[in-house]
Design a protein around this motif. Structure first.
Motif, PDB file in Angstrom:
ATOM      1  N   GLU A 543       0.835  -1.213   0.000  1.00 52.26           N
ATOM      2  CA  GLU A 543       0.000   0.000   0.000  1.00 52.26           C
ATOM      3  C   GLU A 543       0.864   1.257   0.000  1.00 52.26           C
ATOM      4  O   GLU A 543       0.564   2.240  -0.697  1.00 52.26           O
ATOM      5  N   SER A 554      -3.841  -2.099  -5.121  1.00 51.86           N
ATOM      6  CA  SER A 554      -4.057  -2.408  -3.713  1.00 51.86           C
ATOM      7  C   SER A 554      -4.424  -3.878  -3.577  1.00 51.86           C
ATOM      8  O   SER A 554      -4.963  -4.500  -4.507  1.00 51.86           O
ATOM      9  N   THR A 558      -7.309  -1.002   1.723  1.00 49.09           N
ATOM     10  CA  THR A 558      -7.456   0.447   1.868  1.00 49.09           C
ATOM     11  C   THR A 558      -8.705   0.851   2.642  1.00 49.09           C
ATOM     12  O   THR A 558      -8.625   1.679   3.561  1.00 49.09           O
TER      13      THR A 558
END
Length: 606
Positions: A543, A554, A558
């Motif tokens: 990340e 990702s 997130t």
């Protein structure tokens, strides 16, 4: 007695002009704010009528203020006669259009003329608002152009402009009509930062959280972030208002890494024209692929999908209006979509200077072809490809082809297993290209091999070309780092590329970027681990690299991050987009060069 009267009249004229300029500036600010209120909040027929009446009043006030300015003269001055003529021509053209719309509105309001199709069209609310917005935008560009004449570090201007757009964008995304169920300010700030910094990371689902209005705001932020707010402001300041001094051109040349001040205007025009042309072509191709397929039955949805993804791809943003990004079932097995997106990412990632150099080389080849067909002598052009173009193209081709071959070999029976042969080739190509800070994913990232994820992190860290929409340390920095290591191993003191010697200052700058990038990355990962102890370190590191490299890829963590971790990623995205050295230069005061030097001494390095 005559002189005091003349002085009084001169002061009165100056007061009226200054009052008119203040009024014009206020209207130029209020007009866009009214549009934001109109589209950002739920409206009733009553409020819409009030807004329409308010815009008509603002139109009349703007017309009166500009009339006084033209009759009494302008207080601004410029020593360049050619720019003054352009300035006056643009302002007068805007004033003529404004006058016609204002007179027709007054004529219909007070029944001086009967209603007909033409008068109803030019006096319609949308025509009034559009006219007022165009004039307001020109006036704001004229006012903002004065910023470039101040003694401000260009890096500070660049960082400050991005920060301002991020804050404005985060406020717009908080408007009721931009989301279905509301959004926290941290998530709004995260999304705005990711859009302006063309990253692609999102703490919420873009498709499920933001309405069409909100997605349009994100699209505008992506376009502004991709082009660069200084590019847009300078374009309108230079070509619509004609107000830019030699000092301003020097500052802009520093921002755009241009050493040809005379051609700066043409460079700005080419940047805008090439960007819009490539994005339009990409939108047309995407529209032709998905039109009429399940999920794209309506032309409006298909058109918005095509425009959004074309802009997002060329700007290397990686945002998608689909819940599953390009892995969404609606486009997952359309091999044309990943291929189109990949080439848009490549064109945006090589940068405008290289793209322009390639176009000039192609143009010269075509001219020679025409001369050959006409049996005329050919023209020899030495060094057609610049050194930057040579390094960027060579490194880009090696990275993409090498990564593509690896993706196909390693992921054929893993993340690519569900696709057909042609789809595997297309999705593998996208997986090799998208780490160049694009952020699109056409496969399930969690099904990738650990070695593939490590390669993806390295590609995200390297990024694209300088002066492009891509992030990372840039391929030129990586190339110089590699060549310096090779030169050191061979025992040579200089680096030669394409029959050119690389200055030592460029090598020092490259290693400074690498060192600062690794330092920020280590600190960012440490902070994320401290703030999110329950998340795997490998996922947090992925990340962090995606944020600093503005890649946007990702592993799906997130939305699960807390406020502190999101703020850390916001800072890393900002540093990655503005430029690590640019951020440090904006914070550190430059020191003057010393007129002396100290004795040399060696240190031990193993």
């Amino acid at each position: 007695m005559k002189q005091p009267v003349d002085n009084l009249l001169s002061r009165l004229r100056l007061w009226v002009l200054r009052g008119g300029e203040i009024l014009i500036l206020l209207i130029s600010i209020v007009a866009p704010c009214g549009v934001v209120y109109m589209f950002g909040f739920p409206q009733t027929p009553v409020t819409l009528r009030y807004l329409e009446a308010g815009y008509q009043s603002l139109l009349i006030l703007m017309w009166l203020a500009m009339t006084f300015r033209i009759l009494l003269g302008d207080t601004s001055s410029d020593n360049n006669t050619r720019l003054n003529k352009r300035n006056r021509s643009i302002l007068f053209g805007a004033y003529v259009v404004l006058t016609l719309i204002a007179i027709f509105n007054l004529a219909l309001r007070y029944h001086w003329l009967a209603h007909d199709a033409f008068l109803n069209t030019v006096s319609a609310p949308w025509a009034v608002i559009a006219t007022l917005l165009i004039v307001s935008f020109l006036e704001l560009a004229r006012a903002v152009s004065g910023l470039l004449t101040r003694r401000v570090n260009p890096s500070s201007i660049l960082a400050g402009s991005f920060l301002l757009i991020i804050l404005v964008g985060s406020g717009l995304l908080m408007l009721p009509n931009c989301t279905y169920r509301g959004i926290s300010y941290v998530d709004s700030l995260f999304t705005a930062t990711s859009a302006v910094c063309v990253t692609g990371l999102s703490s919420v689902s873009v498709a499920d959280t933001f309405t069409t209005t909100g997605q349009t705001v994100i699209l505008i932020l992506i376009q502004i972030g991709g082009l660069g707010i200084m590019t847009i402001t300078s374009f309108f300041s230079l070509f619509f208002m004609g107000q830019i001094s030699l000092k301003s051109q020097l500052q802009l040349g520093d921002l755009f890494s241009s050493d040809k001040m005379g051609g700066l205007g043409r460079t700005l025009v080419k940047i805008i024209a090439v960007t819009l042309s490539v994005e339009a072509l990409g939108a047309v191709l995407l529209y032709g692929v998905v039109d009429g397929l399940p999920g794209f039955e309506t032309s409006g949805r298909t058109l918005f999908f095509s425009i959004f993804h074309s802009v997002s791809a060329f700007c290397n943003a990686g945002f998608s209006t689909l819940p599953g990004n390009l892995y969404d079932p609606a486009v997952r097995h359309l091999w044309e979509v990943p291929m189109i997106i990949s080439w848009l990412v490549i064109f945006g990632g090589i940068g405008f200077p290289i793209f322009s150099n390639i176009l000039s080389v192609v143009g010269r080849k075509l001219k020679n072809l025409l001369r050959f067909l006409r049996r005329r002598p050919l023209v020899r052009y030495p060094h057609q490809l610049s050194l930057n173009s040579y390094i960027v193209l060579r490194t880009t081709v090696i990275l993409i082809l090498g990564s593509w071959v690896y993706m196909l070999a390693a992921e054929w029976n893993h993340s690519l297993a569900e696709f057909s042969f042609v789809e595997k080739l297309s999705q593998g190509f996208l997986a090799a290209v998208t780490p160049r800070t694009a952020g699109f994913n056409g496969v399930d990232m969690n099904r990738m091999l650990p070695a593939t994820l490590i390669l993806t992190m390295v590609l995200m860290w390297i990024g694209g070309a300088p002066q492009s929409t891509a992030g990372g340390i840039k391929v030129t920095t990586f190339y110089l780092m590699f060549r310096n290591v090779v030169a050191t191993l061979r025992g040579t003191s200089t680096i030669h590329v394409h029959k050119r010697e690389i200055p030592a200052n460029s090598v020092r700058r490259a290693f400074a970027v690498v060192g600062a990038s690794l330092g920020i990355l280590v600190v960012g990962v440490m902070l994320l681990v401290l703030l999110e102890p329950g998340v795997e370190v490998s996922k947090l590191a992925f990340e962090a690299v995606a944020a600093l490299g503005t890649a946007g890829l990702s592993l799906g963590i997130t939305p699960e991050l807390g406020t502190g971790a999101k703020l850390v990623l916001i800072v890393m995205m900002f540093a990655g987009r503005v430029g690590i050295i640019g951020v440090l230069m904006a914070l550190v005061r430059p020191q003057p060069s010393q007129p002396y030097s100290y004795p040399h001494d060696d240190i031990l390095i193993n």
